[in-house]
Design an enzyme around this catalytic site. Structure first.
Site, short mmCIF file in Angstrom:
data_model
loop_
_atom_site.label_atom_id
_atom_site.label_comp_id
_atom_site.label_asym_id
_atom_site.label_seq_id
_atom_site.Cartn_x
_atom_site.Cartn_y
_atom_site.Cartn_z
N ASN A 69 -24.41 7.89 25.40
CA ASN A 69 -24.23 7.56 24.00
C ASN A 69 -25.58 7.80 23.32
O ASN A 69 -26.48 6.98 23.43
CB ASN A 69 -23.81 6.09 23.87
CG ASN A 69 -23.76 5.63 22.42
OD1 ASN A 69 -23.83 6.45 21.50
ND2 ASN A 69 -23.63 4.32 22.21
N LYS A 79 -26.31 7.76 20.32
CA LYS A 79 -26.48 7.01 19.07
C LYS A 79 -27.04 7.95 17.99
O LYS A 79 -26.75 9.15 18.01
CB LYS A 79 -27.36 5.78 19.30
CG LYS A 79 -26.84 4.94 20.48
CD LYS A 79 -27.42 3.57 20.53
CE LYS A 79 -26.82 2.84 21.73
NZ LYS A 79 -27.20 1.44 21.79
N HIS A 133 -17.82 0.35 19.46
CA HIS A 133 -19.15 -0.01 19.96
C HIS A 133 -19.64 -1.25 19.20
O HIS A 133 -19.35 -1.40 18.01
CB HIS A 133 -20.12 1.17 19.76
CG HIS A 133 -21.42 0.94 20.44
ND1 HIS A 133 -22.42 0.18 19.90
CD2 HIS A 133 -21.88 1.35 21.66
CE1 HIS A 133 -23.44 0.13 20.74
NE2 HIS A 133 -23.14 0.84 21.82
N GLU A 175 -22.32 -1.89 17.87
CA GLU A 175 -23.05 -1.57 16.62
C GLU A 175 -22.08 -1.26 15.50
O GLU A 175 -22.35 -1.54 14.33
CB GLU A 175 -24.03 -0.40 16.89
CG GLU A 175 -25.22 -0.89 17.72
CD GLU A 175 -25.84 0.15 18.65
OE1 GLU A 175 -25.64 1.36 18.44
OE2 GLU A 175 -26.54 -0.28 19.59
N GLU A 183 -19.89 -3.91 27.46
CA GLU A 183 -21.29 -3.85 27.05
C GLU A 183 -21.70 -5.20 26.47
O GLU A 183 -21.44 -5.46 25.28
CB GLU A 183 -21.49 -2.76 25.99
CG GLU A 183 -21.18 -1.37 26.49
CD GLU A 183 -21.94 -0.31 25.70
OE1 GLU A 183 -22.61 0.51 26.33
OE2 GLU A 183 -21.89 -0.33 24.46
N GLY A 227 -29.98 -1.97 24.73
CA GLY A 227 -31.27 -1.55 24.19
C GLY A 227 -32.38 -2.57 24.36
O GLY A 227 -33.46 -2.43 23.79
N SER A 257 -28.58 -1.23 28.96
CA SER A 257 -29.81 -1.03 29.73
C SER A 257 -29.55 -0.55 31.16
O SER A 257 -30.27 -0.94 32.08
CB SER A 257 -30.68 -2.29 29.71
OG SER A 257 -31.05 -2.61 28.38
N GLY A 260 -30.16 4.55 25.85
CA GLY A 260 -31.53 5.06 25.92
C GLY A 260 -31.75 6.07 27.05
O GLY A 260 -32.37 7.12 26.84
P1 PGA Z 1 -28.58 1.14 26.18
O1 PGA Z 1 -27.30 1.32 25.22
O2 PGA Z 1 -28.28 1.87 27.47
O3 PGA Z 1 -29.71 1.74 25.43
O4 PGA Z 1 -28.74 -0.33 26.41
C1 PGA Z 1 -25.99 1.31 25.72
C2 PGA Z 1 -25.02 1.43 24.58
O5 PGA Z 1 -25.23 0.83 23.53
O6 PGA Z 1 -23.98 2.14 24.71
#
Ligand code: PGA
Length: 252
Positions: A14, A16, A99, A101, A170, A176, A215, A237
């Protein structure tokens, strides 16, 4: 591959709101050239303006691509939105739906997420349906009820199509932040999601892939992916570096 169930591992990136034509070219070529012979399926979910670039860089490879969101609507006066049919037009196989977000920053409710999952399926896309609790919800002991409510909203509208989705757990507090759920914590929630899926449809529900996200990195992926109901990862990330993304896929 999850040996007991034959669910093939899926590692989904992802991106983002990250990338540029120049940076993507390096990243996509790195992923494409390292993706052969992996035991996991790979996909990258890229920002919409880069779908054509992903399509041209990944066509003919084992790596799939997808979107990060889609409109609830099929077409029409929805300025700024991207439809499922448009994603299909650029060869997408997957689209992330719900998601955290999108839920927290764009007010997406369980009903909207369910509608988007249906819209994705209607367009021939596999929705990666995200669920997850906030830190406050976890600390209040509400993890199971929150993720169950989020998943049930989708299952209630899917009917016979239940087997066509992917689900991603998640925990919002792990996204993140560098804080990962321990493999045991994640497995506990995945087991609850599996019970709901199997309760809705025993055969189709046992085949649905459950990804963990939050993460996930090369150094913790192996232990997470070893759990019985963790069938892959949704990687933020660490999906922006080909080496890290591929290292996670190699842990499967
Ligand atoms: P992250 O994000 O691996 O940076 O924690 C995962 C996601 O939001 O899909």
């Amino acid at each position: 591959m999850n040996q007991t169930t034959m669910r093939r591992t899926l590692i989904a990136g992802n991106w983002k709101m990250n990338g540029s034509v120049a940076a993507n070219a390096v990243l996509l070529e790195g992923i494409r050239s390292g993706a052969g012979g992996l035991a996991a399926d790979l996909t990258v979910c890229v920002p919409s303006p880069y779908l054509a670039q992903a399509q041209s860089a990944l066509s003919g490879s084992v790596v799939a691509w997808g979107g990060q969101d889609l409109s609830l609507h099929a077409s029409g006066a929805y300025t700024g939105e991207v439809s499922g049919a448009m994603l299909r037009d650029f060869g997408c196989q997957f689209v992330i739906v719900g998601h955290s977000e999108r839920r927290s920053l764009h007010g997406e409710t369980d009903a909207i997420v369910a509608g988007k999952a249906l819209q994705a399926l209607a367009c021939g896309l596999t929705p990666i349906v995200c669920v997850g609790e906030t830190l406050e919800e976890r600390e209040a002991g509400h993890t199971d009820s929150v993720v169950s409510r989020q998943l049930k909203a989708v299952l209630d509208v899917l009917g016979q199509q239940l087997g066509k989705i992917v689900v991603a757990y998640e925990p919002v507090w792990a996204i993140g932040t560098g804080k990962t759920a321990t493999p045991e914590m994640a497995q506990q929630v995945h087991a609850q999601l599996r019970r709901l899926l199997v309760g809705a449809d025993a055969v189709a529900g046992s085949g649905v892939r459950l990804l963990y996200g939050g993460s996930m990195k090369p150094d913790n992926a192996r232990d997470l992916l070893a759990m019985a109901d963790i069938d892959g990862g949704l990687i933020g990330g660490a999906s922006l570096k080909a080496e890290d993304f591929l290292a996670i896929a190699r842990s499967a």
